[in-house]
Motif scaffolding. Structure first.
Motif, PDB file in Angstrom:
ATOM      1  N   ASN A   1       0.954  -1.341   0.048  1.00 35.92           N
ATOM      2  CA  ASN A   1       0.068  -0.110  -0.009  1.00 35.92           C
ATOM      3  C   ASN A   1       0.782   1.148   0.113  1.00 35.92           C
ATOM      4  N   TYR A   2       0.375   2.338  -0.918  1.00 32.65           N
ATOM      5  CA  TYR A   2       1.202   3.340  -0.958  1.00 32.65           C
ATOM      6  C   TYR A   2       0.330   4.571  -1.089  1.00 32.65           C
ATOM      7  N   LEU A   3       0.982   5.816  -0.885  1.00 40.49           N
ATOM      8  CA  LEU A   3       0.155   7.077  -0.955  1.00 40.49           C
ATOM      9  C   LEU A   3       1.070   8.033  -1.957  1.00 40.49           C
ATOM     10  N   MET A   4       0.319   8.550  -2.955  1.00 41.14           N
ATOM     11  CA  MET A   4       0.779   9.453  -3.773  1.00 41.14           C
ATOM     12  C   MET A   4       0.436  10.905  -3.796  1.00 41.14           C
ATOM     13  N   PHE A   5       1.158  11.931  -3.786  1.00 41.93           N
ATOM     14  CA  PHE A   5       0.903  13.139  -4.292  1.00 41.93           C
ATOM     15  C   PHE A   5       1.497  13.427  -5.670  1.00 41.93           C
ATOM     16  N   ARG A   6       0.629  14.249  -6.272  1.00 42.84           N
ATOM     17  CA  ARG A   6       0.954  14.663  -7.483  1.00 42.84           C
ATOM     18  C   ARG A   6       0.525  16.103  -8.007  1.00 42.84           C
ATOM     19  N   TRP A   7       1.513  16.916  -8.546  1.00 40.77           N
ATOM     20  CA  TRP A   7       1.297  18.296  -8.714  1.00 40.77           C
ATOM     21  C   TRP A   7       1.887  18.847  -9.853  1.00 40.77           C
ATOM     22  N   ARG A   8       1.327  19.975 -10.441  1.00 39.31           N
ATOM     23  CA  ARG A   8       2.034  20.974 -11.238  1.00 39.31           C
ATOM     24  C   ARG A   8       1.729  22.339 -11.181  1.00 39.31           C
ATOM     25  N   GLY A   9       2.326  23.323 -11.462  1.00 39.68           N
ATOM     26  CA  GLY A   9       2.027  24.588 -11.514  1.00 39.68           C
ATOM     27  C   GLY A   9       2.790  25.493 -12.417  1.00 39.68           C
ATOM     28  N   LEU A  10       2.888  26.799 -12.246  1.00 38.97           N
ATOM     29  CA  LEU A  10       3.626  27.645 -13.109  1.00 38.97           C
ATOM     30  C   LEU A  10       5.204  27.189 -13.200  1.00 38.97           C
ATOM     31  N   SER A  11       5.601  26.983 -14.328  1.00 36.32           N
ATOM     32  CA  SER A  11       7.160  26.672 -14.277  1.00 36.32           C
ATOM     33  C   SER A  11       8.040  27.691 -14.035  1.00 36.32           C
ATOM     34  N   SER A  12       8.951  27.382 -13.399  1.00 37.13           N
ATOM     35  CA  SER A  12       9.987  28.077 -13.134  1.00 37.13           C
ATOM     36  C   SER A  12      11.476  27.501 -13.000  1.00 37.13           C
ATOM     37  N   PHE A  13      12.518  27.773 -13.771  1.00 37.29           N
ATOM     38  CA  PHE A  13      13.528  26.870 -13.850  1.00 37.29           C
ATOM     39  C   PHE A  13      14.615  27.659 -13.194  1.00 37.29           C
ATOM     40  N   ARG A  14      15.473  26.799 -12.252  1.00 37.58           N
ATOM     41  CA  ARG A  14      16.552  27.545 -11.466  1.00 37.58           C
ATOM     42  C   ARG A  14      17.830  26.570 -11.745  1.00 37.58           C
ATOM     43  N   ASN A  15      18.855  27.197 -11.501  1.00 38.11           N
ATOM     44  CA  ASN A  15      20.074  26.234 -11.403  1.00 38.11           C
ATOM     45  C   ASN A  15      20.003  25.099 -10.380  1.00 38.11           C
ATOM     46  N   ALA A  16      19.582  25.255  -9.336  1.00 38.64           N
ATOM     47  CA  ALA A  16      19.513  24.173  -8.479  1.00 38.64           C
ATOM     48  C   ALA A  16      18.094  24.207  -7.918  1.00 38.64           C
ATOM     49  N   MET A  17      17.534  22.756  -8.304  1.00 37.65           N
ATOM     50  CA  MET A  17      16.241  22.160  -7.812  1.00 37.65           C
ATOM     51  C   MET A  17      16.361  21.006  -7.338  1.00 37.65           C
ATOM     52  N   LEU A  18      15.357  20.671  -6.645  1.00 42.76           N
ATOM     53  CA  LEU A  18      15.305  19.200  -5.756  1.00 42.76           C
ATOM     54  C   LEU A  18      15.115  18.208  -7.007  1.00 42.76           C
ATOM     55  N   ASP A  19      15.979  17.291  -6.908  1.00 46.67           N
ATOM     56  CA  ASP A  19      16.077  16.209  -7.754  1.00 46.67           C
ATOM     57  C   ASP A  19      15.654  15.276  -7.163  1.00 46.67           C
ATOM     58  N   PHE A  20      15.599  13.916  -7.824  1.00 47.69           N
ATOM     59  CA  PHE A  20      14.988  12.622  -7.120  1.00 47.69           C
ATOM     60  C   PHE A  20      16.054  12.350  -5.729  1.00 47.69           C
ATOM     61  N   ARG A  21      14.898  12.084  -5.040  1.00 49.90           N
ATOM     62  CA  ARG A  21      15.479  12.165  -3.633  1.00 49.90           C
ATOM     63  C   ARG A  21      14.765  10.807  -2.890  1.00 49.90           C
ATOM     64  N   LEU A  22      15.413   9.957  -1.955  1.00 52.09           N
ATOM     65  CA  LEU A  22      14.892   8.889  -1.093  1.00 52.09           C
ATOM     66  C   LEU A  22      15.017   9.479   0.388  1.00 52.09           C
ATOM     67  N   PHE A  23      14.011   9.178   1.280  1.00 54.26           N
ATOM     68  CA  PHE A  23      13.621   9.570   2.468  1.00 54.26           C
ATOM     69  C   PHE A  23      13.383   8.556   3.360  1.00 54.26           C
ATOM     70  N   ASN A  24      13.292   8.402   4.773  1.00 52.78           N
ATOM     71  CA  ASN A  24      12.557   7.544   5.726  1.00 52.78           C
ATOM     72  C   ASN A  24      11.705   8.550   6.490  1.00 52.78           C
ATOM     73  N   ALA A  25      10.353   8.353   6.418  1.00 52.08           N
ATOM     74  CA  ALA A  25       9.489   9.447   7.365  1.00 52.08           C
ATOM     75  C   ALA A  25       9.732   9.373   8.887  1.00 52.08           C
ATOM     76  N   LEU A  26      10.332   8.350   9.474  1.00 55.44           N
ATOM     77  CA  LEU A  26      10.735   8.284  10.798  1.00 55.44           C
ATOM     78  C   LEU A  26      12.119   8.276  11.177  1.00 55.44           C
ATOM     79  N   PRO A  27      12.846   9.334  10.856  1.00 55.77           N
ATOM     80  CA  PRO A  27      14.430   9.256  10.969  1.00 55.77           C
ATOM     81  C   PRO A  27      14.553   9.349  12.531  1.00 55.77           C
ATOM     82  N   ALA A  28      15.822   8.970  12.885  1.00 57.07           N
ATOM     83  CA  ALA A  28      16.611   8.996  14.190  1.00 57.07           C
ATOM     84  C   ALA A  28      16.551  10.650  14.414  1.00 57.07           C
ATOM     85  N   ARG A  29      16.321  10.893  15.682  1.00 55.23           N
ATOM     86  CA  ARG A  29      15.860  12.380  16.089  1.00 55.23           C
ATOM     87  C   ARG A  29      17.183  12.590  17.164  1.00 55.23           C
ATOM     88  N   ASP A  30      17.422  13.888  17.134  1.00 53.52           N
ATOM     89  CA  ASP A  30      18.184  14.415  18.239  1.00 53.52           C
ATOM     90  C   ASP A  30      17.273  14.794  19.254  1.00 53.52           C
TER      91      ASP A  30
END
Length: 709
Positions: free
Chosen positions: A121-150
């Protein structure tokens, strides 16, 4: 082409149960949660899905939307294209387990497959809007929703962990943090100028007047008050996604559109004719669609001369658009006067070249027409006349040879000739032959995508050999629909919309149409009111604001009924956007209210962060230590140390090097408390005054850098 009929997504709670049901015989089943537009995004959707073991919902594909996928149960492999392969690109896999999630940027090839024995089972958010291109944008990334915390700190009733915060193609900033909310904890209602989506992973919360138990999705629309609390005995854990709209300045920079200032172009488009002798099936002129609004008119020489003389800064004029310019009885005089005034004339939007006397063909060469595109959609008369109804292929070729003969006589390369080949199913087999004929006639060759259903609502002779047209078009697309799906914008849309700035389209009778696809309304008459007056009047300036997403549509603006604009806009709620701007303008008053709140649970983490910053203020640059004793309306309560950070904007010019030196210190005792304070400031930065946010942002960047090294 498609326009998604959307409603505005309102704040709400959307609980669901796991495992999601999967009917007998099904291998994948999506469960829609919400879909529509928001004040931030043209389109946003959320759905939960269940996927049977060993199956994928689709082959690896790419699209113009951005996505976040979160695994709720089971294990999956995401399948990604390997762009770094030495040979032909292949695919590789990454394993995701419960509460792992990924961000997919636009046009990023991906798929997934369930690996675990029970369905995933998985959940998906999907979106689009007004385009704006920058030199640095978020690329493909993998995370864990419950990381170790300080867990170091005094108050852990509300614990937040930043996951990421970066711009994307459609967002000025996509922010994500994981939150743990202890029993009895929470914060009081407040207002954000951005949309917020929450995925409740564990426990339950009270919000929007109801209690929602995990799993569930909560959506807060921008500009609407919302708060949250934990009424249960156990800790609630959830992921928060903030969708921050691009700033007007960034949209302006990305689009190249000017927001302010006098519009005074040196290049204009002035239609020499809106009459045409052919009856092309997909052309508005050929089908009589432009006759009621534009009529069949020719540019008069006197109007052309008057415009040139009154606006000497004009250096280039495109003469073709809605009709066949060579039908204009005064075209020779127009060419001659343009040549005399050293104005470069061209016909790059296209001519059919079926009707032209020898004198007119000579004038094209003699008076140095710079370039001309000839519409030749075939390499034989049988194929050509299927679309160019009423045309004669052999006659057009004869006229081209005559032009080439005149070019030899006058010893010139002008006009530069281009063979334009609109790709259809009935002519695609002659592409190579047409290309060879163009080379023999010393013409450039270009394959153009057909209008499709842009004007008439139906597609004439769709292409069949899509791979051939993708290759020959040079843009890896076989038609306009495929272009839209790959790029999130229509074919030539940016060129057309940009014409409201440069080069503007003017009809033969002087009406300012703005762009080359508008034939219904106008922005005034340049022959009567003057070119600069029309290009800078209130009506066209309002239209420019619409195209940048800063104003809602208006009935008297041609763009409001334009297919390009309607798709781009996708029914954004501009009333909500206006409300967001009001929120930003009143931000200081809200901050003051937060700091004067009697809710200890709400302000305790802020006070703690403030205490730490104040305690170690002596380690900061001298300008940052400077505290103002004046009581100004925008200053927050003096009882809170962090409120005195309002004036830290004075430290902007000198702080980076000095703070960097502090964070590079080897003394853990000195820097550890400041690092912790930096983390707290980051978490609650959005509640600070704008000048203090700038400093807090820099502190936290250095905090992360030190932590990573």
């Amino acid at each position: 082409m498609r326009i998604i009929n959307q409603t505005v997504i309102k704040s709400g709670c959307y609980p669901f149960k796991l495992p999601l049901p999967l009917d007998v015989g099904e291998v994948w089943k999506p469960h829609p949660i919400f879909q529509g537009s928001t004040a931030t995004l043209n389109y946003l959707s959320c759905h939960a899905s269940t996927l049977a073991p060993g199956f994928s919902p689709h082959a690896p594909h790419e699209h113009s939307d951005e996505e976040i996928l979160i695994v709720l149960s089971g294990e999956i492999d995401i399948i990604l294209k390997d762009h770094h392969a030495s040979a032909q690109p292949g695919f590789y896999r990454k394993r995701l387990q419960k509460y792992d999630f990924v961000f997919y940027p636009a046009n990023f090839a991906h798929s997934l497959e369930t690996i675990s024995e029970p369905p995933a089972n998985y959940l998906m958010f999907r979106w689009r809007g007004l385009s704006s291109f920058r030199n640095a944008m978020l690329d493909f990334r993998l995370f864990n929703a419950l990381p170790a915390r300080d867990e170091t700190g005094v108050d852990q009733r509300l614990s937040m962990q930043l996951m990421f915060e970066e711009p994307t193609r459609y967002l000025g900033k996509l922010h994500c943090h994981a939150t743990s909310l202890a029993s009895g904890s929470g914060y009081e209602p407040h207002v954000d100028p951005y949309d917020v989506a929450i995925l409740l992973l564990e426990g339950e919360v009270r919000t929007l007047g109801q209690i929602i138990k995990a799993p569930g999705v909560i959506f807060y629309e921008a500009g609407k008050p919302h708060g949250i609390s934990n009424p249960a005995d156990c800790t609630a854990k959830y992921l928060v996604f903030e969708f921050h709209r691009h700033s007007a300045e960034q949209l302006q920079k990305s689009s190249g559109f000017k927001r302010d200032g006098m519009i005074k172009p040196s290049f204009i488009m002035l239609d020499a004719s809106s009459a045409c002798q052919l009856k092309c099936p997909s052309c508005p002129t050929g089908q009589g669609m432009t006759l009621k609004t534009l009529g069949a008119k020719f540019l008069k020489f006197t109007d052309f001369k008057k415009l040139i003389d009154a606006n000497p800064w004009i250096k280039t004029i495109e003469l073709s658009n809605w009709g066949e310019i060579l039908l204009n009885p005064e075209i020779t005089a127009i060419l001659e006067y343009g040549f005399k005034k050293n104005v470069a004339l061209q016909a790059n939007c296209g001519v059919n070249l079926n009707t032209a006397s020898s004198d007119v063909l000579e004038a094209l060469v003699k008076y140095q027409l710079r370039s001309m595109t000839v519409a030749l959609d075939g390499a034989s008369n049988e194929t050509y006349k299927i679309y160019r109804v009423g045309g004669d292929f052999e006659r057009v070729i004869a006229h081209i040879r005559t032009i080439n003969a005149f070019k030899q006589r006058y010893k010139t390369d002008l006009p530069k000739l281009t063979w334009q080949f609109i790709a259809f199913g009935h002519n695609e087999h002659e592409t190579e032959k047409a290309k060879n004929m163009a080379a023999e006639l010393k013409m450039d060759f270009r394959v153009k995508l057909s209008f499709g259903d842009l004007y008439t609502g139906k597609t004439f002779s769709p292409v069949r050999n899509r791979d051939l047209i993708r290759r020959e078009s040079g843009i890896d697309c076989a038609d306009r629909q495929e272009y839209f799906e790959k790029h999130g914008a229509h074919y030539l849309q940016k060129v057309s919309c940009g014409q409201l700035w440069d080069p503007p389209q003017i009809h033969a009778d002087g009406r300012l149409l703005g762009c080359s696809i508008n034939y219904k309304l106008d922005y005034g008459n340049v022959f009567e009111d003057g070119l600069l007056e029309c290009l800078n009047n209130e009506k066209i300036n309002y239209a420019r604001q619409m195209l940048m997403g800063l104003k809602p549509p208006r009935e008297d603006i041609p763009c409001s009924t334009c297919f390009f604009y309607q798709t781009k806009r996708s029914y954004v709620d501009y009333d909500s956007i206006s409300h967001v701007h009001d929120i930003l303008a009143d931000r200081e008053a809200q901050i003051a209210a937060i700091y004067s709140s009697t809710s200890w649970r709400m302000t305790r983490p802020l006070r703690f962060a403030g205490d730490k910053v104040k305690k170690y203020m002596h380690l900061m640059p001298i300008p940052a230590r400077r505290l103002s004793g004046r009581k100004e309306p925008q200053q927050v309560s003096a009882e809170n140390d962090i409120g005195q950070l309002t004036h830290l904007g004075q430290a902007i010019s000198a702080r980076e090097a000095q703070i960097a030196a502090i964070y590079h210190s080897t003394s853990w005792r000195v820097t550890r408390p400041l690092r912790f304070a930096g983390g707290k400031v980051k978490i609650f930065k959005h509640l600070l005054p704008i000048p203090a946010q700038r400093l807090a942002r820099q502190i936290y960047k250095l905090f992360l850098y030190r932590k990573s090294t």
